[in-house]
Enzyme design. Structure first.
Site, PDB file in Angstrom:
ATOM      1  CB  SER A  96      -0.634  -0.366   1.691  1.00  8.98           C
ATOM      2  OG  SER A  96      -1.728   0.555   0.865  1.00  8.98           O
ATOM      3  CG  HIS A 121      -4.587  -1.509  -1.681  1.00  8.32           C
ATOM      4  ND1 HIS A 121      -4.964  -2.553  -0.285  1.00  8.32           N
ATOM      5  CD2 HIS A 121      -3.930  -0.754  -0.956  1.00  8.32           C
ATOM      6  CE1 HIS A 121      -4.681  -1.885   0.218  1.00  8.32           C
ATOM      7  NE2 HIS A 121      -3.701  -0.906  -0.072  1.00  8.32           N
TER       8      HIS A 121
END
Length: 197
Positions: A96, A121
């Protein structure tokens, strides 16, 4: 508990916490989620190292599951703002916002240890309250998603459409796959040229 390192010199012994000792070698370690506390500490360390020597690279080692987008963008902007190149190294997991910061290192100076994992993501978020407040939060998340995707496209060389598709869900990569994707430039199995004395 933070480990303590004892250093001996002609003037006696001196104790340092391990992170302070690493900072003397221009090494910053992000080994936790990205929060306002961790971001403020990392930004302060980068600014200190720039003031100490604006010509010498800074090394940012990352083992982080990600965290706050706003705080991560503060670290990202500082990495681009300081004069020294910031070399990034993934140790364990850069997921992330951790992966975003890994990719934010100086081009040609982004690497991963061979058994690490990298994951990108879309930003996560949630909202409560009145419908108008929920709409404001949803618009902000969509803005951040677009901003992060555009930066990733720019830093990796991937088309924006591919970044949008790949970040729709958790997208894990090995270090070799991350090199092919453009998130990092190399996979390392030995210490980079700098060394801790």
């Amino acid at each position: 508990m933070i480990p303590i390192v004892i250093e001996e010199s002609g003037r006696g012994e001196r104790a340092f916490d391990i992170y302070s000792r690493l900072l003397r070698e221009r090494i910053i370690f992000l080994g936790e989620p990205v929060t306002s506390d961790s971001a403020n500490r990392i930004v302060a360390q980068m600014l200190f190292l720039e003031a100490e020597d604006p010509e010498k690279d800074i090394y940012l080692y990352i083992n982080s599951p990600g965290g706050s987008v706003y705080d991560g963008l503060g670290i990202f902007d500082t990495m681009q703002h300081v004069k020294p190149d910031v070399q990034t190294v993934c140790v364990g997991l850069a997921a992330s916002m951790g992966a975003f910061l890994l990719c934010a290192g100086a081009m040609g100076k982004r690497s991963s240890l061979q058994h690490s994992r990298i994951m990108i993501h879309q930003p996560l978020g949630g909202a409560r309250g009145q419908a108008s407040d929920i709409r404001i939060q949803a618009d902000e998340i969509l803005f951040l998603k677009d901003r992060l995707n555009r930066v990733l496209a720019d830093r990796t060389g991937q088309p924006l459409e591919r970044i949008q598709e790949d970040t729709d869900r958790d997208f894990f990569m090995s270090p070799a796959e991350a090199v092919g994707y453009g998130l990092v430039d190399s996979v390392i199995d030995k210490r980079p040229v700098h060394s801790v004395n």
